[in-house]
Scaffold this active site. Structure first.
Site, PDB file in Angstrom:
ATOM      1  N   LYS A  78       0.781  -1.172  -0.083  1.00 35.39           N
ATOM      2  CA  LYS A  78      -0.049  -0.027  -0.099  1.00 35.39           C
ATOM      3  C   LYS A  78       0.813   1.328   0.126  1.00 35.39           C
ATOM      4  CE  LYS A  78      -3.860   2.064   2.332  1.00 35.39           C
ATOM      5  NZ  LYS A  78      -4.812   1.591   3.794  1.00 35.39           N
ATOM      6  N   SER A 174      -9.523   1.326   2.998  1.00 35.06           N
ATOM      7  CA  SER A 174      -8.956   2.168   2.081  1.00 35.06           C
ATOM      8  C   SER A 174      -7.854   1.463   1.338  1.00 35.06           C
ATOM      9  CB  SER A 174      -8.454   3.371   2.886  1.00 35.06           C
ATOM     10  OG  SER A 174      -7.492   3.070   3.967  1.00 35.06           O
ATOM     11  N   SER A 198      -9.838  -0.791   7.173  1.00 35.63           N
ATOM     12  CA  SER A 198      -9.437  -0.642   5.737  1.00 35.63           C
ATOM     13  C   SER A 198      -8.574  -1.827   5.021  1.00 35.63           C
ATOM     14  CB  SER A 198      -8.096   0.440   5.867  1.00 35.63           C
ATOM     15  OG  SER A 198      -9.153   1.685   5.722  1.00 35.63           O
TER      16      SER A 198
HETATM   17  N1  GLN Z   1     -12.963   4.495   7.122  1.00 36.16           N
HETATM   18  C1  GLN Z   1     -12.336   4.688   8.094  1.00 36.16           C
HETATM   19  C2  GLN Z   1     -11.428   6.124   7.910  1.00 36.16           C
HETATM   20  O1  GLN Z   1     -11.810   6.901   6.701  1.00 36.16           O
HETATM   21  C3  GLN Z   1     -11.170   3.989   8.234  1.00 36.16           C
HETATM   22  C4  GLN Z   1     -10.014   3.917   7.240  1.00 36.16           C
HETATM   23  C5  GLN Z   1      -8.635   3.217   7.695  1.00 36.16           C
HETATM   24  O2  GLN Z   1      -9.116   1.953   8.364  1.00 36.16           O
HETATM   25  N2  GLN Z   1      -7.597   3.326   7.494  1.00 36.16           N
HETATM   26  O3  GLN Z   1     -11.083   6.602   8.741  1.00 36.16           O
END
Ligand code: GLN
Length: 512
Positions: A78, A174, A198
């Protein structure tokens, strides 16, 4: 057969027998990436470097001296993990020209184990999102129903064609680029980060396994911070054993991350045939949340029933503070973001936008042009919650609620529960056109309901693909365990994998 859709151990067996070389495997992964570029898995592919490291791996196999279970295996990273000499952008304008001088511990350990890094995968800017739609590289797309040809290993016929109206399904996020790279065969495994779900969310939408290890077991050094107290490097694989192999390589203390701890997972090997005899599985009542689709509820009931039938004890438990996790996160996330993001000033690295008036004006212009509205919104909210007059009301209260959420888990474990079984998401992957109808914050509020609490409590959690729905889209179940019980979590996940017969996706070539 190009071996791309098989397991890591299957590929290394071929490499050892010299039926295949690391270089050929790398070439096959590169060709596969070229065939699926429309899914946009990578912000940047690292084909040349991959070929070089695959050549070195080929030499090691020739000498009969591979360095470990990942030698020659194509892996995606990532793009919020630092990679020495390779740009690391976090999907943000702010870091578009940033090339770190060092690698994250996770990346370093993978390289030292011989893994071949094939690309930096796409993400929502700085990991803020649940769809992999908010990135400078544009959105990633799910492979299911994307129009790319694939087959499913199943006697049941599921739809596999692209959508007639040209729409497509989101990967989730994400870490959606990592998830789809693995699902589509451009990498055998991938690294992601999980702050609120994510890794598990995109893994679930893309039909692969995603692990969020216990907080501290895998060092965060070199993972660009979102929410330090919840961020965990996570792992993707097409099966549970592959994820266990990846974990065995990346786990273990690193003195450069003071929150990391020693682990004994280096020799982790899951049993061939795991057992769930006598296991006490908790079904937390509060995870039956409004908006959960009937097919998710049905498959949850089915898997719980299967576990019971095969020797586990299945008990309902109550985790009363679950409902507060999203609201609590919506305060704690911006607070830590506000603090972390003060580093993006345009002075030391990343974008610089000179205004000519003053240093402050340069900071302001750099931040307003380099960070999207979503990121700036979170910084603003965090600074508001942290104002002297607000801190007690918001930040301190949210910390107390976080403690209560964490105590719900403690209580479940002390009542004799070994593992919790829940859904991962409220539904299967959502169409892009639907997904973008709501804003980033509302998306997170829907997407993270079942995954967020594990980050609050720091406990390990994993998703296992269990079925396809009538539209041919994957559904997963989530398991959560007490802190440090990553190995038993993986064993039970493997048990589920062996008993549900999830229809595997393969390329037409690999299915032959
Ligand atoms: N959807 C969550 C956020 O936008 C979690 C994102 C993540 O786990 N990096 O913060």
């Amino acid at each position: 057969m190009n071996h791309l859709m098989g397991s890591i151990s299957g590929a290394t067996a071929h490499l050892k027998q010299k039926a295949l070389s690391s270089y050929e495997l790398c070439e096959a992964a590169i060709r596969r990436h070229e065939a699926i570029t429309k899914l946009n898995p990578f912000i940047m592919s690292t084909h040349k470097l991959a070929q070089e490291s695959a050549s070195r791996s080929t030499e090691r196999y020739k000498k009969g001296k591979p360095i470990g279970p990942l030698d020659g295996i194509p892996i995606a990273i990532k793009d919020n993990f630092c990679t020495a000499g390779i740009p690391t952008t976090c999907g943000s304008k702010m870091l578009q020209n940033y090339t770190p001088p060092y690698s994250a511990t996770v990346v370093q350990r993978l390289i030292e184990a011989g893994a071949v890094i094939v690309g930096k995968s796409n993400l929502d800017e700085f990991g803020m999102g649940s769809g992999t739609i908010d990135s400078t590289a544009g959105p990633s797309r799910n492979i299911y129903r994307s129009g790319i040809n694939y087959k499913l290993q199943s006697t049941v016929r599921y739809p596999t064609s692209g959508l007639a109206d040209g729409d497509w399904y989101v990967t989730g996020g994400s870490s959606g680029g990592s998830a789809v790279a693995v699902a589509a065969g451009a990498a055998f495994g991938a690294v992601g980060s999980d702050t609120g779900g994510s890794v598990r969310n995109p893994a679930s939408y893309c039909g692969v396994v995603g692990l969020k290890p216990s907080y501290g077991i895998v060092p965060r050094y070199g993972l660009i911070s979102l929410v330090n107290s919840m961020d965990v490097p996570g792992l993707f694989g097409r099966n549970v054993d592959d994820v266990a192999t990846l974990l065995s390589v990346v786990a273990g203390e690193d003195l450069r991350d003071s929150t990391s701890v020693p682990s004994n997972l280096q020799n982790l090997q899951l049993p061939e045939v795991p057992s769930i005899e006598g296991l006490v599985v908790g079904i937390p009542r509060e995870y039956h949340s409004a908006g959960m689709s009937q097919e998710v509820v049905d498959i949850w009931t089915k898997v719980a029933g299967l576990m019971k039938e095969q020797g586990a004890q299945v008990r309902e438990v109550s985790m009363p503070h679950t409902q507060y996790s999203i609201i609590c996160y919506s305060i704690l996330n911006p607070c830590e973001v506000a603090s972390n993001f003060t580093r993006y000033t345009g002075v030391e690295y990343g974008l610089r936008n000179e205004s000519g008036h003053s240093m402050e004006a340069m900071y302001a212009l750099t931040r307003s042009t380099g960070l999207s509205e979503v990121v700036r919104g979170r910084i603003l909210a965090g600074n508001y919650f942290l104002l002297r007059e607000n801190k007690e009301r918001y930040f301190n209260q949210a910390l107390k609620v976080r403690r209560l959420i964490s105590q719900d888990f403690e209580q479940a474990w002390s009542s004799g529960i070994d593992l919790l079984l829940t859904p991962v998401t409220l539904s299967t992957a959502i169409r892009y056109s639907e997904f973008v109808k709501t804003d980033n914050r509302s998306q997170a509020a829907d997407q993270d309901i079942c995954t967020q609490s594990a980050n609050m409590a720091g406990v390990p959690a994993i998703n296992v693909p269990v079925a396809l729905n009538l539209d041919g889209l994957p559904l997963s179940m989530q398991l959560m365990a007490p802190w440090g019980h990553d190995a038993s979590l993986l064993s039970t996940a493997k048990w589920i994998e062996q008993h549900v017969n999830f229809p595997r996706l393969c390329t037409i070539e690999d299915c032959k």
